[in-house]
Design a protein around this motif. Sequence first.
Motif, PDB file in Angstrom:
ATOM      1  N   THR A  86      31.797  18.644  32.049  1.00 24.50           N
ATOM      2  CA  THR A  86      33.133  17.758  31.382  1.00 24.50           C
ATOM      3  C   THR A  86      32.369  16.803  31.748  1.00 24.50           C
ATOM      4  OG1 THR A  86      33.897  18.256  33.631  1.00 24.50           O
ATOM      5  CG2 THR A  86      35.008  18.716  31.606  1.00 24.50           C
ATOM      6  N   PHE A 144      33.766  12.315  30.756  1.00 23.35           N
ATOM      7  CA  PHE A 144      34.411  11.277  30.876  1.00 23.35           C
ATOM      8  C   PHE A 144      33.902  10.228  29.889  1.00 23.35           C
ATOM      9  CE2 PHE A 144      35.923  15.020  33.496  1.00 23.35           C
ATOM     10  CZ  PHE A 144      36.925  15.667  32.291  1.00 23.35           C
ATOM     11  N   LYS A 152      34.061   9.265  36.183  1.00 28.93           N
ATOM     12  CA  LYS A 152      33.937  10.057  37.366  1.00 28.93           C
ATOM     13  C   LYS A 152      33.024  10.188  38.511  1.00 28.93           C
ATOM     14  CE  LYS A 152      38.199  12.365  35.199  1.00 28.93           C
ATOM     15  NZ  LYS A 152      39.409  11.562  35.459  1.00 28.93           N
ATOM     16  N   LEU A 153      32.149   9.246  38.986  1.00 32.76           N
ATOM     17  CA  LEU A 153      31.459   9.299  39.823  1.00 32.76           C
ATOM     18  C   LEU A 153      31.257   9.491  40.631  1.00 32.76           C
ATOM     19  CD1 LEU A 153      27.955   7.178  37.890  1.00 32.76           C
ATOM     20  CD2 LEU A 153      28.900  10.306  38.214  1.00 32.76           C
ATOM     21  N   LEU A 154      30.980   9.580  42.478  1.00 30.39           N
ATOM     22  CA  LEU A 154      31.518   9.036  43.449  1.00 30.39           C
ATOM     23  C   LEU A 154      31.127   8.173  44.172  1.00 30.39           C
ATOM     24  CD1 LEU A 154      31.452  12.471  44.743  1.00 30.39           C
ATOM     25  CD2 LEU A 154      34.107  11.080  44.192  1.00 30.39           C
ATOM     26  N   ARG A 179      25.038  15.712  35.514  1.00 28.30           N
ATOM     27  CA  ARG A 179      25.942  16.299  36.133  1.00 28.30           C
ATOM     28  C   ARG A 179      26.431  17.522  36.223  1.00 28.30           C
ATOM     29  NH1 ARG A 179      30.925  13.010  39.281  1.00 28.30           N
ATOM     30  NH2 ARG A 179      31.370  13.202  37.335  1.00 28.30           N
ATOM     31  N   GLU A 227      39.608  11.483  44.595  1.00 31.10           N
ATOM     32  CA  GLU A 227      38.218  11.481  43.652  1.00 31.10           C
ATOM     33  C   GLU A 227      36.505  12.966  43.676  1.00 31.10           C
ATOM     34  OE1 GLU A 227      36.766   7.846  44.477  1.00 31.10           O
ATOM     35  OE2 GLU A 227      37.791   6.609  42.164  1.00 31.10           O
ATOM     36  N   GLU A 228      36.678  12.806  44.850  1.00 29.76           N
ATOM     37  CA  GLU A 228      36.145  13.966  45.300  1.00 29.76           C
ATOM     38  C   GLU A 228      36.926  15.351  44.829  1.00 29.76           C
ATOM     39  OE1 GLU A 228      34.016  13.927  49.186  1.00 29.76           O
ATOM     40  OE2 GLU A 228      34.526  12.266  48.759  1.00 29.76           O
ATOM     41  N   GLU A 271      39.357  15.851  42.540  1.00 26.75           N
ATOM     42  CA  GLU A 271      39.142  15.918  41.720  1.00 26.75           C
ATOM     43  C   GLU A 271      38.031  16.064  40.868  1.00 26.75           C
ATOM     44  OE1 GLU A 271      39.438  12.044  39.379  1.00 26.75           O
ATOM     45  OE2 GLU A 271      40.307  13.551  37.252  1.00 26.75           O
ATOM     46  N   ILE A 272      36.897  15.390  41.405  1.00 27.85           N
ATOM     47  CA  ILE A 272      35.233  15.934  40.800  1.00 27.85           C
ATOM     48  C   ILE A 272      35.359  17.946  41.736  1.00 27.85           C
ATOM     49  CG2 ILE A 272      32.762  15.594  41.002  1.00 27.85           C
ATOM     50  CD1 ILE A 272      34.195  13.179  40.512  1.00 27.85           C
ATOM     51  N   LEU A 321      36.269  20.271  38.844  1.00 28.21           N
ATOM     52  CA  LEU A 321      35.736  19.728  37.265  1.00 28.21           C
ATOM     53  C   LEU A 321      34.574  20.851  37.390  1.00 28.21           C
ATOM     54  CD1 LEU A 321      36.120  16.031  36.512  1.00 28.21           C
ATOM     55  CD2 LEU A 321      37.149  17.794  35.517  1.00 28.21           C
ATOM     56  N   VAL A 322      34.195  20.837  38.476  1.00 29.53           N
ATOM     57  CA  VAL A 322      32.984  21.554  38.504  1.00 29.53           C
ATOM     58  C   VAL A 322      33.036  22.288  38.805  1.00 29.53           C
ATOM     59  CG1 VAL A 322      31.501  19.237  38.361  1.00 29.53           C
ATOM     60  CG2 VAL A 322      31.691  20.592  40.882  1.00 29.53           C
TER      61      VAL A 322
END
Lengths: 265, 293
Positions: A83, A85, A89-91, A150, B197-198, B200-201, B204-205
Amino acid sequence: MIRLQNVTKVYEGGVVAVKDVALEIAKGEFVFLVGPSGSGKSTLIRLMMREERPSSGEIWVAGKHASDLANWKIPHLRRSIGTVFQDFKLLPTKTVYENVAFSLEVTGRPRSVIRSQVPQVLKLVGLSANADRYPRQLSGGEQQRVSIARAFVNRPLILLADEPTGNLDPATSVGIMRILDRINRTGTTVVMATHDHAIVDAMRRRVVQLERGRVVRDQHGGVYERRLRTASEITEELAPTLPPDDAGAPGGYAGGEVSDREGSA
Amino acid sequence: MSLQYVILEAFNNIRRNALVVLGAILAVFISLLLMFGTLIFGEIARVNTLQWSEDVRVIVFLRNEFRDVDALQAEVKSWPEVADVFYLSKAGAYDEALELLRNNAAALRVIEEQPTILPASLRVRPVDLNDYDTIVQRLQGSPGVERIITAGPQVDALARLRDGLRVVFWVLSVALGVAAVALIANTIHMAIYARREEIEIMRLVGASNWFVRIPFLLEGMIEGLLGGVIAIAVAVGVYRLSLDRLAELPSFIDIQIGNEFLVRWGVLTLVFGVLVGAIGSSLSLAVHRYLRT
């Protein structure tokens, strides 16, 4: 690869985001979802990744009955979907390399796989030189390429992109589209929601146009906008052009074809 | 890498919210200190009141060769100061010692090797519980008497204290335990929020639900464990100190309790701490919207 049957999504409060959508996407296809804001593009993406459940109708994604999937099985579905966006949405605390590796780490891949796959996919998106940088040190386009890396690093069957060029200037967007096209050529099915006329018109791929939650046009090799017609007109016009079958996915992707095209919409 | 990852993450979270975590650990600590302290005190009370139940104030240990027990018992019973006398044989003394020393394996072994080492005794209940000196004086000259020990009203006080404290301490301990669960849930809540955030990701993955949750669960358990470790350290420390300081206690009060007791209930206290932590973090994980599907 993706099949939606009579899918309707009504959010709490009665907002109808998607209404009676039937859609079939074959393995290896590149599909644009177009339409104005609020037409249901993002909701369709969210339904495909099982971030939402449809209010009614059935959804199959990568051979899984997504609309009927138990919560605990969602991770397995997500591993066959990448996915991307609009907001990347990177850390921020991880480098480019670590951001990409994160996706493999948290799905429990061995370190050897991470060490071989991450550089490979960074090369694919043209960021090999930036592996040790942090997201804030990169331009928007570069950040989006990290996020694509990613999404792709575990070689998903499907890549879902929700307005991936929404925050980028046209020139940068072209670069992103080149990468998505390259990914598509490996046999990965790509579904991309976008407002971007120029991109859609230039790519000449399948275009699914949404209006107030309904599919009003489904055209192969289409452009962004056409004169608005009634739904019956569209159906009539499209009938002969509807794909007989896509002639096999390009590229040597080894994944088995899970969904087929029988019982078309 | 997975185990290393989750443990590292747990400690990272603890560092990030040090103050809040400290509060939670403190609550666990106080709760478990009360619990463990009550257990230790209960054991001391048990050891020290066992022989003196039923208002026994004087215990007369008899010589092994003494045969005239019935006569002596009858004589003592006839004294006006004495309400009752009963006889505890060597076998009875052995059983009593087994009970008395059940948390002291070393002493127990000695007795089990020589079951007859313990003398038989007469147990005397005076009419006036505070006045047993005359009884002792009269017995001192009697033949067959090896040794006399007495217990003052302190023994009763000890038992009363135990009964009173037991209720209060358990109530406090449980109340603080509940507070500790809530505080730990709060620390986990903050940790989840800090890493939303972490998370959420990860979702997602396609990270599995447990992979996302275990670091948080572990964090709660570590907090509970730390609280338990501190509680035990403080309780045992205070206990050891009192062993030295209270050397001048009335001779009949023995505050030595077996190491086995400390180890067994110490481990249980730690398990309890970990459990409090696990419940706290589970609560937080169960209600958190970033983890809901």
